[in-house]
Write an enzyme that holds these catalytic residues in place. Structure first.
Site, mmCIF file in Angstrom:
data_model
loop_
_atom_site.group_PDB
_atom_site.id
_atom_site.type_symbol
_atom_site.label_atom_id
_atom_site.label_comp_id
_atom_site.label_asym_id
_atom_site.label_seq_id
_atom_site.Cartn_x
_atom_site.Cartn_y
_atom_site.Cartn_z
ATOM 1 N N CYS A 8 2.010 -1.077 -21.608
ATOM 2 C CA CYS A 8 3.062 -1.948 -21.245
ATOM 3 C C CYS A 8 3.723 -1.619 -20.410
ATOM 4 O O CYS A 8 3.567 -2.185 -18.916
ATOM 5 C CB CYS A 8 4.099 -1.743 -22.519
ATOM 6 S SG CYS A 8 4.938 -2.531 -23.019
ATOM 7 N N HIS B 75 0.422 -2.348 -27.627
ATOM 8 C CA HIS B 75 0.354 -0.907 -27.569
ATOM 9 C C HIS B 75 -0.158 -0.214 -28.628
ATOM 10 O O HIS B 75 -0.306 -1.189 -29.546
ATOM 11 C CB HIS B 75 2.137 -0.851 -28.444
ATOM 12 C CG HIS B 75 3.562 -0.765 -27.392
ATOM 13 N ND1 HIS B 75 3.935 0.227 -26.904
ATOM 14 C CD2 HIS B 75 4.184 -1.985 -26.998
ATOM 15 C CE1 HIS B 75 5.222 0.043 -26.217
ATOM 16 N NE2 HIS B 75 5.006 -1.522 -26.361
ATOM 17 N N GLU C 221 -0.660 2.360 -29.833
ATOM 18 C CA GLU C 221 -0.613 3.097 -30.534
ATOM 19 C C GLU C 221 0.143 2.817 -31.711
ATOM 20 O O GLU C 221 0.713 4.446 -33.003
ATOM 21 C CB GLU C 221 0.480 4.329 -29.487
ATOM 22 C CG GLU C 221 2.336 3.420 -29.710
ATOM 23 C CD GLU C 221 2.160 3.010 -28.280
ATOM 24 O OE1 GLU C 221 2.547 3.093 -27.495
ATOM 25 O OE2 GLU C 221 1.501 2.318 -27.780
ATOM 26 N N SER D 46 13.925 29.107 -42.950
ATOM 27 C CA SER D 46 14.774 27.892 -42.992
ATOM 28 C C SER D 46 14.572 27.608 -44.621
ATOM 29 O O SER D 46 14.695 26.898 -45.498
ATOM 30 C CB SER D 46 14.810 26.668 -42.443
ATOM 31 O OG SER D 46 13.347 26.207 -42.249
ATOM 32 N N GLY D 47 12.729 27.987 -44.908
ATOM 33 C CA GLY D 47 12.605 27.588 -46.106
ATOM 34 C C GLY D 47 11.793 26.171 -45.964
ATOM 35 O O GLY D 47 10.802 25.546 -46.529
ATOM 36 N N GLY D 48 12.036 25.855 -44.731
ATOM 37 C CA GLY D 48 10.968 24.561 -44.657
ATOM 38 C C GLY D 48 9.593 24.813 -43.810
ATOM 39 O O GLY D 48 8.777 25.841 -44.121
ATOM 40 N N ASP E 139 7.645 24.126 -41.156
ATOM 41 C CA ASP E 139 7.906 24.489 -39.957
ATOM 42 C C ASP E 139 7.480 26.127 -40.154
ATOM 43 O O ASP E 139 7.179 27.201 -39.234
ATOM 44 C CB ASP E 139 8.756 23.644 -38.812
ATOM 45 C CG ASP E 139 8.183 22.408 -38.664
ATOM 46 O OD1 ASP E 139 7.509 22.411 -39.284
ATOM 47 O OD2 ASP E 139 9.201 21.906 -39.059
ATOM 48 N N SER E 140 8.849 26.501 -40.575
ATOM 49 C CA SER E 140 9.122 27.846 -40.351
ATOM 50 C C SER E 140 8.242 28.669 -41.506
ATOM 51 O O SER E 140 7.594 30.237 -40.955
ATOM 52 C CB SER E 140 10.481 28.386 -40.411
ATOM 53 O OG SER E 140 11.254 28.558 -42.000
ATOM 54 N N SER E 141 7.682 28.173 -42.651
ATOM 55 C CA SER E 141 7.191 28.971 -43.870
ATOM 56 C C SER E 141 5.309 29.207 -42.746
ATOM 57 O O SER E 141 4.919 30.295 -42.936
ATOM 58 C CB SER E 141 7.253 27.897 -44.787
ATOM 59 O OG SER E 141 8.571 27.939 -45.435
#
Length: 514
Positions: A79, A167, A169, A221-223, A225-227
């Protein structure tokens, strides 16, 4: 040495999506600002120029010296990237008669071009630009056209430069992944060695070298990512990892204890802190969404910092920051999209070194790494949840009573989503990227319960489908499920007498309301 595709970001909303598509080809890529190209990096095997909100003729348009790229690497312009290459090479870029936006088909296509290997004639592409290329530079050849865009794709294969005005993608370009594979694998020569298994192996090795015998502190955090971050670190350094889980009082119903139990099941050393009193006090009367985020971010750091100081031999702070957090927190135009309280460095008085094992991963890659680490599926499949928690799902100021109302409504919604079976036998929860309830606490609506008139709050339900949260569509939930959830919330949650469903997509809306 790990191979790398560099994606130069000129400000497009879909730049991250280019990165995800490249990663899907088991190839590492790095998205960097248009003017920060790394010099003398032997791992770079190719360069992609993204789209942009600007026209090449705008005074503020982002521009780069292409002589540093062309001739040194294979280059793909998308683009704006294509238009900038044309403009810089002596071609012409002019305003289109009408904005070229939406689906189109490649009516003519050079199937001998390396970029279009395996393409079908008439292949659908997605256009999104206000300018169009009316003349291509000398030495280039047109390799694809649509009914309205004669220079939809062009190339100078001798210089290893390919350009497309569409595009590849986005989902609506049906063979976009094939085009990117042709460029990344066939043209750039990617060995496709980027995988969850290779990431775990190399990252564990790097963490052992980076951290050694030092103690590391991680905020959980419980999410997902952190887990995943905690599990990865635990594999590398074992008991030298101490995790701190701060409850700001705005988690989902009973989530603090559930998450603590799950972490203990993983063998992690976790300290749980109930700091809800402080957070509710500091948020009292605050209604501005960005201010809520900043207060929660500040308080989290203060609480975390106070607890971390008790671990006197700690040398490192680990964070579950992922790649989209780092890209989205501050765009190259300098406009903050939203605040992330896990991005931006360390508290000045903390004096800990930063460790971010997931900083190059997209959300779906984090989940794939979680599976590779043999983590419990219920932790890996957890929907994304905002760091500020329910504070940004309550419109207006925050009180314990409002949080209680939203926790009860949200708990019914999510639990029923877990229990609802789809035709393939899986839960409805697994078919949705993210779901949650929003309390419209600034609004009261009239209702009737029994013989009494009520004047209580509406709750809005939100559920979206997505691959990466950069774009999202509202989930078409079954009517019988929605009727059941609505009836249960109104019947059981004191303070709610109306349930609505949000059918907005991102863009133009965001997934969260605040």
């Amino acid at each position: 040495m790990q191979q790398k595709i560099i994606i130069l970001d000129f400000g497009s909303q879909t730049t991250q999506l280019i990165g995800r598509r490249v990663r899907e080809l088991d190839t590492f890529c790095e998205i960097i600002p248009y003017n920060k190209f790394p010099e003398n990096d032997p791992s770079v095997i190719g360069v992609i120029l993204s789209g942009s909100p600007y026209s090449v003729h705008d005074k503020e348009a982002f521009k780069v010296d292409l002589t540093r790229l062309i001739g040194r690497y294979p280059v793909l312009g998308i683009c704006y990237g294509a238009q900038f290459i044309a403009y810089s090479g002596g071609g012409k870029v002019e305003p289109a008669g009408t904005r070229e936006y939406g689906r189109a088909n490649l009516e003519t296509i050079d199937l001998n071009s390396r970029l279009f290997k395996g393409f079908d004639k008439g292949s659908q592409v997605w256009m999104s630009h206000g300018d169009t290329i009316t003349a291509i530079p000398a030495g280039f050849q047109v390799i694809g056209s649509t009914a309205d865009v004669s220079n939809a794709a062009f190339a100078d294969e001798s210089k290893r430069v390919w350009c497309v005005q569409f595009h590849p993608e986005v989902y609506h370009t049906t063979q976009g992944k094939q085009l990117l594979k042709n460029f990344v694998v066939d043209i750039c020569g990617s060995k496709q060695e980027w995988s969850p298994a290779s990431f775990v192996e190399s990252t564990v090795k790097e963490l052992k070298e980076q951290v050694g015998a030092d103690r590391v502190i991680l905020g959980l955090s419980g999410g997902v990512d952190s887990s995943v971050c905690a599990t990865l670190l635990h594999r590398a350094i074992g008991s030298n990892l101490t995790c701190i889980f701060v409850d700001h009082g705005m988690l989902r119903k009973n989530e603090f204890q559930k998450v603590m139990d799950a972490y203990k099941g993983l063998g992690l050393n976790v300290i749980g802190i109930d700091a809800s009193e402080k957070f509710f006090h500091d948020l009292e009367g605050v209604t501005d969404p960005e201010q809520k985020r900043k207060i929660i971010g500040r308080d989290f750091v203060e609480v975390f910092n106070a607890e971390a100081k008790k671990i006197t031999d700690a040398k490192w702070l680990a964070q579950g920051t992922i790649y989209p957090d780092r890209i989205e927190s501050l765009s190259i135009t300098g406009m903050t999209i939203k605040s992330h309280h896990n991005v931006g460095g360390l508290p000045k008085d903390m004096k800990l070194k930063l460790c971010e094992p997931l900083k190059w991963l997209f959300k779906d890659e984090v989940r794939r790494v979680g599976y590779e680490l043999k983590m419990p599926e219920h932790l890996i499949k957890r929907h994304p949840f905002p760091g500020p928690g329910l504070a940004v799902r309550i419109l207006g100021d925050i009180t314990r009573e409002k949080v209680r109302i939203l926790q009860d409504a949200d708990d019914i919604y999510i639990e029923k989503m877990h229990n609802y079976r789809m035709p393939d036998g899986t839960s409805l929860y697994d078919h949705v990227w993210q779901a949650g309830a929003i309390l419209l606490s600034t609004i009261r609506s009239v209702g009737v319960m029994g013989d009494e008139r009520t004047y209580e709050h509406p709750v809005a339900l939100r559920a979206v489908t997505s691959m990466d949260a950069m774009t999202a569509d509202w989930a078409h939930l079954p009517y019988d499920f929605m009727a059941d959830v609505s009836n249960e919330i109104i019947r059981k949650v004191r303070g709610v007498n109306r349930v609505c469903y949000d059918i907005s997509s991102k863009p133009p809306s965001t997934i969260e309301w605040e």
